[in-house]
Design a protein around this motif. Structure first.
Motif, PDB file in Angstrom:
ATOM      1  N   ASN A 246       0.844  -1.192   0.000  1.00 55.37           N
ATOM      2  CA  ASN A 246       0.000   0.000   0.000  1.00 55.37           C
ATOM      3  C   ASN A 246       0.882   1.246   0.000  1.00 55.37           C
ATOM      4  O   ASN A 246       1.265   1.766   1.050  1.00 55.37           O
ATOM      5  CB  ASN A 246      -0.923  -0.017   1.226  1.00 55.37           C
ATOM      6  N   LYS A 247       1.214   1.743  -1.191  1.00 51.31           N
ATOM      7  CA  LYS A 247       2.109   2.889  -1.307  1.00 51.31           C
ATOM      8  C   LYS A 247       1.494   4.152  -0.705  1.00 51.31           C
ATOM      9  O   LYS A 247       2.210   4.976  -0.122  1.00 51.31           O
ATOM     10  CB  LYS A 247       2.445   3.147  -2.786  1.00 51.31           C
ATOM     11  N   ALA A 248       0.174   4.314  -0.807  1.00 55.51           N
ATOM     12  CA  ALA A 248      -0.469   5.502  -0.240  1.00 55.51           C
ATOM     13  C   ALA A 248      -0.302   5.522   1.268  1.00 55.51           C
ATOM     14  O   ALA A 248      -0.018   6.566   1.863  1.00 55.51           O
ATOM     15  CB  ALA A 248      -1.952   5.530  -0.622  1.00 55.51           C
ATOM     16  N   SER A 249      -0.473   4.358   1.909  1.00 52.94           N
ATOM     17  CA  SER A 249      -0.289   4.268   3.357  1.00 52.94           C
ATOM     18  C   SER A 249       1.154   4.559   3.735  1.00 52.94           C
ATOM     19  O   SER A 249       1.422   5.282   4.709  1.00 52.94           O
ATOM     20  CB  SER A 249      -0.690   2.870   3.849  1.00 52.94           C
ATOM     21  N   LEU A 250       2.102   4.016   2.995  1.00 53.37           N
ATOM     22  CA  LEU A 250       3.515   4.253   3.269  1.00 53.37           C
ATOM     23  C   LEU A 250       3.872   5.730   3.109  1.00 53.37           C
ATOM     24  O   LEU A 250       4.650   6.283   3.894  1.00 53.37           O
ATOM     25  CB  LEU A 250       4.379   3.400   2.343  1.00 53.37           C
ATOM     26  N   GLN A 251       3.307   6.369   2.114  1.00 55.47           N
ATOM     27  CA  GLN A 251       3.573   7.796   1.899  1.00 55.47           C
ATOM     28  C   GLN A 251       3.014   8.638   3.045  1.00 55.47           C
ATOM     29  O   GLN A 251       3.672   9.564   3.530  1.00 55.47           O
ATOM     30  CB  GLN A 251       2.970   8.237   0.568  1.00 55.47           C
TER      31      GLN A 251
ATOM     32  N   LEU B 175       1.787   5.096  10.003  1.00 55.92           N
ATOM     33  CA  LEU B 175       3.111   5.341  10.574  1.00 55.92           C
ATOM     34  C   LEU B 175       3.805   4.016  10.904  1.00 55.92           C
ATOM     35  O   LEU B 175       5.006   3.849  10.646  1.00 55.92           O
ATOM     36  CB  LEU B 175       2.985   6.208  11.828  1.00 55.92           C
ATOM     37  N   THR B 176       3.057   3.081  11.450  1.00 58.61           N
ATOM     38  CA  THR B 176       3.616   1.755  11.733  1.00 58.61           C
ATOM     39  C   THR B 176       4.052   1.066  10.454  1.00 58.61           C
ATOM     40  O   THR B 176       5.112   0.446  10.385  1.00 58.61           O
ATOM     41  CB  THR B 176       2.576   0.881  12.461  1.00 58.61           C
ATOM     42  N   ASN B 177       3.242   1.187   9.426  1.00 59.63           N
ATOM     43  CA  ASN B 177       3.552   0.598   8.128  1.00 59.63           C
ATOM     44  C   ASN B 177       4.884   1.136   7.607  1.00 59.63           C
ATOM     45  O   ASN B 177       5.735   0.386   7.110  1.00 59.63           O
ATOM     46  CB  ASN B 177       2.426   0.916   7.146  1.00 59.63           C
ATOM     47  N   PHE B 178       5.077   2.448   7.733  1.00 60.89           N
ATOM     48  CA  PHE B 178       6.320   3.072   7.276  1.00 60.89           C
ATOM     49  C   PHE B 178       7.513   2.564   8.086  1.00 60.89           C
ATOM     50  O   PHE B 178       8.588   2.287   7.526  1.00 60.89           O
ATOM     51  CB  PHE B 178       6.211   4.593   7.389  1.00 60.89           C
TER      52      PHE B 178
ATOM     53  N   SER C 112      11.056  -1.572  14.253  1.00 64.10           N
ATOM     54  CA  SER C 112      10.036  -2.590  13.979  1.00 64.10           C
ATOM     55  C   SER C 112      10.609  -3.995  14.081  1.00 64.10           C
ATOM     56  O   SER C 112       9.895  -4.950  14.389  1.00 64.10           O
ATOM     57  CB  SER C 112       9.430  -2.383  12.590  1.00 64.10           C
ATOM     58  N   ARG C 113      11.896  -4.161  13.834  1.00 64.48           N
ATOM     59  CA  ARG C 113      12.515  -5.479  13.920  1.00 64.48           C
ATOM     60  C   ARG C 113      12.786  -5.867  15.370  1.00 64.48           C
ATOM     61  O   ARG C 113      12.912  -7.047  15.688  1.00 64.48           O
ATOM     62  CB  ARG C 113      13.817  -5.497  13.108  1.00 64.48           C
ATOM     63  N   VAL C 114      12.895  -4.874  16.239  1.00 61.10           N
ATOM     64  CA  VAL C 114      13.120  -5.142  17.657  1.00 61.10           C
ATOM     65  C   VAL C 114      11.799  -5.287  18.401  1.00 61.10           C
ATOM     66  O   VAL C 114      11.595  -6.237  19.158  1.00 61.10           O
ATOM     67  CB  VAL C 114      13.972  -4.021  18.288  1.00 61.10           C
ATOM     68  N   ARG C 115      10.907  -4.335  18.184  1.00 62.19           N
ATOM     69  CA  ARG C 115       9.645  -4.301  18.926  1.00 62.19           C
ATOM     70  C   ARG C 115       8.512  -5.060  18.258  1.00 62.19           C
ATOM     71  O   ARG C 115       7.657  -5.629  18.926  1.00 62.19           O
ATOM     72  CB  ARG C 115       9.224  -2.838  19.123  1.00 62.19           C
TER      73      ARG C 115
END
Length: 248
Positions: free
Chosen positions: A38-43, A203-206, A117-120
């Motif tokens: 989802n590029k829109a969400s990432l943006q 924000l989490t997605n990014f 994100s890789r830690v938490r």
């Protein structure tokens, strides 16, 4: 032997510290349904990070031009709207806050968030961003249900509004008691509760993307690898039959 024991103890200590840092919180985590396609969400997530997080948190293992390219953002638009520190497009994403000043203001320097994100994990981040609440005993007047006694202010309060822990009365063993039912806002934010939840998911997605930018490419390549191994196995099996067809 001594060197082996020292190495073993060092590895064990490292693993223990990582496990402690990433340990499950006592608060149940909400599922973050991230979608790296989802590029829109990432943006939108990148925009939130640059506007609300970059003032304190850096992303020192990610470059602007790589981010713009992966998220489908034209370089000119990205530099105009998402770059506020005067760096070049090929530079790493850093902030201008000196670590010493951050330590004086917040008690410790704000951590780099490239690999958070890789830690938490995505669920932890998503729940954490939605778990701030008013706590007058804290230096910044807020606390966090997922990260008790957190040292950062609620920088997203203008979007969410003022969040407070809410309780409801219920009868237990013949006595009225208050039961905690969650965190609710006063409605003064720029976003509705559902819109705020979506913004935090963006924000989490990014942050999941920055933790491993090549994840989608790795998955795509993985299918080719599986296909190759499947075809190779068939050829190997038929070749074995041909070689051993006269063996009894």
């Amino acid at each position: 032997m001594k060197q082996f024991l020292k190495t073993t103890l060092l590895v064990a200590a490292t693993l223990w510290s990582v496990a402690s840092f990433a340990a499950d919180p006592t608060v149940p985590l909400d599922e973050a349904k991230v979608d790296l396609h989802n590029k829109a969400s990432l943006q939108r997530g990148a925009q939130l990070f640059m506007n609300y997080c970059l003032g304190c948190h850096s992303m020192e293992y990610q470059r602007y031009n790589r981010t713009f390219e992966d998220l489908g953002i034209p370089e000119e638009i990205g530099m105009e709207n998402l770059q506020f520190t005067g760096e070049k497009v090929g530079d790493l994403i850093t902030n201008a806050m000196p670590a010493e000043s951050a330590g004086n203001w917040f008690g410790t320097a704000a951590p780099d968030l490239t690999l958070v994100s890789r830690v938490r994990g995505a669920d932890w981040i998503y729940t954490y961003l939605r778990s701030f609440y008013v706590d007058e005993s804290r230096p910044f007047g807020v606390n966090n249900a997922v990260f008790p006694n957190v040292g950062m202010p609620h920088v997203l309060e203008e979007l969410q509004g003022i969040p407070r822990k809410t309780y409801e009365e219920q009868m237990v063993d013949g006595e009225m008691t208050e039961r905690y039912v969650g965190i609710k806002t006063d409605g003064s934010g720029m976003l509705s509760p559902s819109e705020y939840d979506q913004a935090m998911l963006d924000l989490t997605n990014f942050l999941v993307y920055t933790g491993e930018p090549m994840l989608l490419e790795q998955r795509r390549m993985g299918w080719y690898v599986f296909g190759f191994l499947f075809v190779f196995t068939l050829f190997a099996w038929f070749l074995k039959r041909e070689f051993f067809k006269d063996v009894k």
